[in-house]
Design a protein around this motif. Structure first.
Motif, PDB file in Angstrom:
ATOM      1  N   ASP A  92     -47.647  38.154 -13.184  1.00 41.64           N
ATOM      2  CA  ASP A  92     -47.669  38.676 -14.542  1.00 41.64           C
ATOM      3  C   ASP A  92     -47.878  37.527 -15.535  1.00 41.64           C
ATOM      4  N   LEU A  93     -48.709  37.741 -16.542  1.00 46.13           N
ATOM      5  CA  LEU A  93     -49.024  36.697 -17.509  1.00 46.13           C
ATOM      6  C   LEU A  93     -47.769  36.139 -18.179  1.00 46.13           C
ATOM      7  N   SER A 106     -48.581  22.136 -19.074  1.00 49.49           N
ATOM      8  CA  SER A 106     -49.611  22.797 -19.869  1.00 49.49           C
ATOM      9  C   SER A 106     -50.550  23.673 -19.052  1.00 49.49           C
ATOM     10  N   GLY A 107     -50.345  23.720 -17.745  1.00 48.19           N
ATOM     11  CA  GLY A 107     -51.180  24.546 -16.899  1.00 48.19           C
ATOM     12  C   GLY A 107     -50.770  24.397 -15.450  1.00 48.19           C
ATOM     13  N   ASP A 130     -55.596  29.477 -21.817  1.00 50.85           N
ATOM     14  CA  ASP A 130     -55.864  30.774 -21.177  1.00 50.85           C
ATOM     15  C   ASP A 130     -54.791  31.781 -21.565  1.00 50.85           C
ATOM     16  N   CYS A 131     -53.538  31.328 -21.577  1.00 50.86           N
ATOM     17  CA  CYS A 131     -52.420  32.212 -21.934  1.00 50.86           C
ATOM     18  C   CYS A 131     -52.527  32.673 -23.383  1.00 50.86           C
ATOM     19  N   THR A 158     -59.024  30.381 -15.392  1.00 50.17           N
ATOM     20  CA  THR A 158     -60.346  29.767 -15.287  1.00 50.17           C
ATOM     21  C   THR A 158     -60.675  29.658 -13.803  1.00 50.17           C
ATOM     22  N   THR A 159     -61.862  30.130 -13.416  1.00 53.58           N
ATOM     23  CA  THR A 159     -62.224  30.097 -11.995  1.00 53.58           C
ATOM     24  C   THR A 159     -63.186  28.965 -11.652  1.00 53.58           C
ATOM     25  N   ASP A 160     -63.846  28.388 -12.639  1.00 51.30           N
ATOM     26  CA  ASP A 160     -64.747  27.258 -12.406  1.00 51.30           C
ATOM     27  C   ASP A 160     -63.925  25.986 -12.577  1.00 51.30           C
ATOM     28  N   VAL A 161     -63.345  25.508 -11.464  1.00 48.86           N
ATOM     29  CA  VAL A 161     -62.379  24.410 -11.509  1.00 48.86           C
ATOM     30  C   VAL A 161     -62.955  23.164 -10.852  1.00 48.86           C
ATOM     31  N   GLU A 162     -62.916  22.065 -11.582  1.00 49.85           N
ATOM     32  CA  GLU A 162     -63.320  20.769 -11.035  1.00 49.85           C
ATOM     33  C   GLU A 162     -62.166  20.251 -10.178  1.00 49.85           C
TER      34      GLU A 162
END
Length: 142
Positions: free
Chosen positions: A23-24, A37-38, A56-57, A79-83
């Motif tokens: 859950d967010l 922070s993430g 994002d939150c 985010t799904t495009d993760v370096e």
């Protein structure tokens, strides 16, 4: 020239992680509680599938407030495009990536699984420790 210092020697191994169905607001509470922070989002096998940041939150809360439907799952906002970086990457080369990009931390992936995270802070710590143990390094004295 500095010797090769590996990411695996300085990465953080014990991470707060989320699942896509978290859950967010639960995720937000964990970020606040741990003062981070993430955090990475992983599947049941420990494979990285995304990252959830404070930004994002905030987007999730604001879009939810706009549509009068706050909340939802992490998967909607992550985010799904993760370096990423590997554990055997050189810390000095990684510092160049940090300087040229806007990321402050990167997930560390080995054999397809999340094994840690390395941050700018970790890179600074590595370089400082190396400089203090280098016999050729001369510290300035006041």
């Amino acid at each position: 020239m500095l010797k090769s210092i590996k990411v695996r020697d300085y990465m953080t191994r014990h991470l707060v992680t989320f699942r896509s169905d978290t859950d967010l607001f639960t995720a937000i509470n964990h970020l606040l509680e741990h003062r981070i922070s993430g955090a990475p989002v992983v599947d049941s096998q420990g494979h990285l599938i995304g990252m959830l940041s404070e930004g994002d939150c905030l987007r999730g809360i604001l879009s939810g407030a706009y549509y009068e439907a706050t909340g939802g799952c992490v998967s909607t906002y992550m985010t799904t495009d993760v370096e990423t970086v590997g554990p055997d990457a050189d810390v000095i080369e990684l510092s160049q990536r940090f300087l040229s990009g806007r990321r402050g931390r990167l997930p560390v992936i080995e054999n397809g699984r999340l094994v840690g995270q390395v941050s700018r802070h970790d890179v600074l710590r590595a370089v400082k420790e190396f400089a203090q143990h280098d016999p050729g390094h001369v510290a300035s004295r006041a």
